[in-house]
Write a protein that holds these residues in place. Sequence first.
Motif, mmCIF file in Angstrom:
data_model
loop_
_atom_site.group_PDB
_atom_site.id
_atom_site.type_symbol
_atom_site.label_atom_id
_atom_site.label_comp_id
_atom_site.label_asym_id
_atom_site.label_seq_id
_atom_site.Cartn_x
_atom_site.Cartn_y
_atom_site.Cartn_z
ATOM 1 N N GLN A 46 0.730 -1.259 -0.021
ATOM 2 C CA GLN A 46 0.048 -0.203 -0.058
ATOM 3 C C GLN A 46 0.998 1.343 -0.051
ATOM 4 O O GLN A 46 0.730 2.123 -0.668
ATOM 5 N N GLN A 47 1.982 1.233 0.835
ATOM 6 C CA GLN A 47 2.744 2.331 0.727
ATOM 7 C C GLN A 47 3.424 2.860 -0.633
ATOM 8 O O GLN A 47 3.654 3.906 -0.995
ATOM 9 N N ARG A 48 3.802 1.647 -1.233
ATOM 10 C CA ARG A 48 4.443 1.514 -2.376
ATOM 11 C C ARG A 48 3.501 2.112 -3.680
ATOM 12 O O ARG A 48 3.848 2.966 -4.434
ATOM 13 N N HIS A 49 2.321 1.616 -3.513
ATOM 14 C CA HIS A 49 1.345 2.082 -4.414
ATOM 15 C C HIS A 49 1.071 3.634 -3.928
ATOM 16 O O HIS A 49 0.752 4.281 -5.199
ATOM 17 N N ASN A 50 0.895 4.087 -2.890
ATOM 18 C CA ASN A 50 0.722 5.577 -2.677
ATOM 19 C C ASN A 50 1.934 6.427 -3.223
ATOM 20 O O ASN A 50 1.672 7.627 -3.769
ATOM 21 N N ALA A 51 3.029 5.754 -3.059
ATOM 22 C CA ALA A 51 4.466 6.639 -3.519
ATOM 23 C C ALA A 51 4.107 6.779 -5.033
ATOM 24 O O ALA A 51 4.714 7.892 -5.635
ATOM 25 N N ARG A 78 -5.031 13.576 -0.259
ATOM 26 C CA ARG A 78 -4.910 12.328 -0.341
ATOM 27 C C ARG A 78 -6.350 11.557 -0.120
ATOM 28 O O ARG A 78 -6.381 11.289 0.995
ATOM 29 N N LEU A 79 -6.931 11.263 -1.026
ATOM 30 C CA LEU A 79 -8.343 10.557 -1.039
ATOM 31 C C LEU A 79 -8.470 9.408 -1.728
ATOM 32 O O LEU A 79 -7.466 9.020 -2.634
ATOM 33 N N ALA A 80 -9.108 8.512 -1.407
ATOM 34 C CA ALA A 80 -9.370 7.242 -1.892
ATOM 35 C C ALA A 80 -9.818 7.397 -3.261
ATOM 36 O O ALA A 80 -9.693 6.613 -4.234
ATOM 37 N N GLU A 81 -10.526 8.525 -3.522
ATOM 38 C CA GLU A 81 -11.254 8.880 -4.737
ATOM 39 C C GLU A 81 -10.159 9.054 -5.946
ATOM 40 O O GLU A 81 -10.295 9.079 -7.071
ATOM 41 N N GLU A 97 0.063 5.041 12.135
ATOM 42 C CA GLU A 97 -1.320 4.959 12.282
ATOM 43 C C GLU A 97 -1.500 4.847 10.733
ATOM 44 O O GLU A 97 -1.003 5.385 9.684
ATOM 45 N N ASP A 98 -2.650 3.954 10.546
ATOM 46 C CA ASP A 98 -3.177 3.840 9.182
ATOM 47 C C ASP A 98 -3.809 4.937 8.724
ATOM 48 O O ASP A 98 -5.107 5.180 9.301
ATOM 49 N N VAL A 99 -3.648 5.565 7.611
ATOM 50 C CA VAL A 99 -4.072 6.689 7.064
ATOM 51 C C VAL A 99 -4.364 6.591 5.510
ATOM 52 O O VAL A 99 -3.689 5.788 4.948
ATOM 53 N N THR A 100 -5.314 7.109 4.907
ATOM 54 C CA THR A 100 -5.428 7.380 3.416
ATOM 55 C C THR A 100 -4.410 8.131 2.866
ATOM 56 O O THR A 100 -3.949 9.150 3.169
#
Length: 253
Positions: A46-51, A78-81, A97-100
């Motif tokens: 997930q971190q790789r995806h966001n980067a 930074r939103l899921a949309e 902490e888990d955040v979007t």
Amino acid sequence: MYKMKSRLILAILALSLLVTAATAAAEGYTHLWGGFSTPLAGRSPQQRHNAARAAADLNGIIVPPGATLSLNDILGVRLAEKGYEIAPMVTDKGTLEDVTGGGICQIASTIYNAALDAGLQVVERHPHSRVVHYVPPGRDATVAGWLKDLKVRNPHEVPLQLGMDASSERLTAAFRGIRPKNFRVELKTEIIPLEPETAVVSSSKWAVSPQKGGSGYSALTRRIIRSGDRVQDEVLSRDRYPAPTRLVGGGGR
């Protein structure tokens, strides 16, 4: 209303910096001014995806002479949309902490170091509350919503293009210009280890396992820019990264 107008103005300014990578290449942004790479090993999917998601929006941006590049202005919330996923982020208290959108601080740290190498001026930069593994102490940068941003200004007479790549096991940022740069950059960091504080925990009240604590540091970071006979020596930051607390059993009654 004032906040809405302010954000609209910021958005317009951010859009004024955008130029496609194809246009940038056509204009001859072929000379490397500053680059930096950080490892993606150990990062969650997930971190790789966001980067990678943030890198896609930043890739190809042009920073004109005198302009300021703001990560928050370009990336927005930074939103899921927008395609961001929930991932761990280091909080101000040093906890995860888990955040979007968690994980894009590595984007900020990578760009920060590339910007330093390119001789950009630091307008705004915030360190993490704890040491991160992908850059040395004093060389990191974090972003958080609209509260913390990374802003760097182009003081040069030529525009610079930011290129981003997150396709391999490393995240890479590079600033390129239309002509070679005429200066050299040296970064120096004085690091002093900090011992963790010790907390005695009564085993009769809490089932807490002893913890050795972790490493903390105090860091003074300087940048030296040499251009011919001219030498510019500046203090970039004085940062403190507290060590995680050491927990020991105290017996109890």
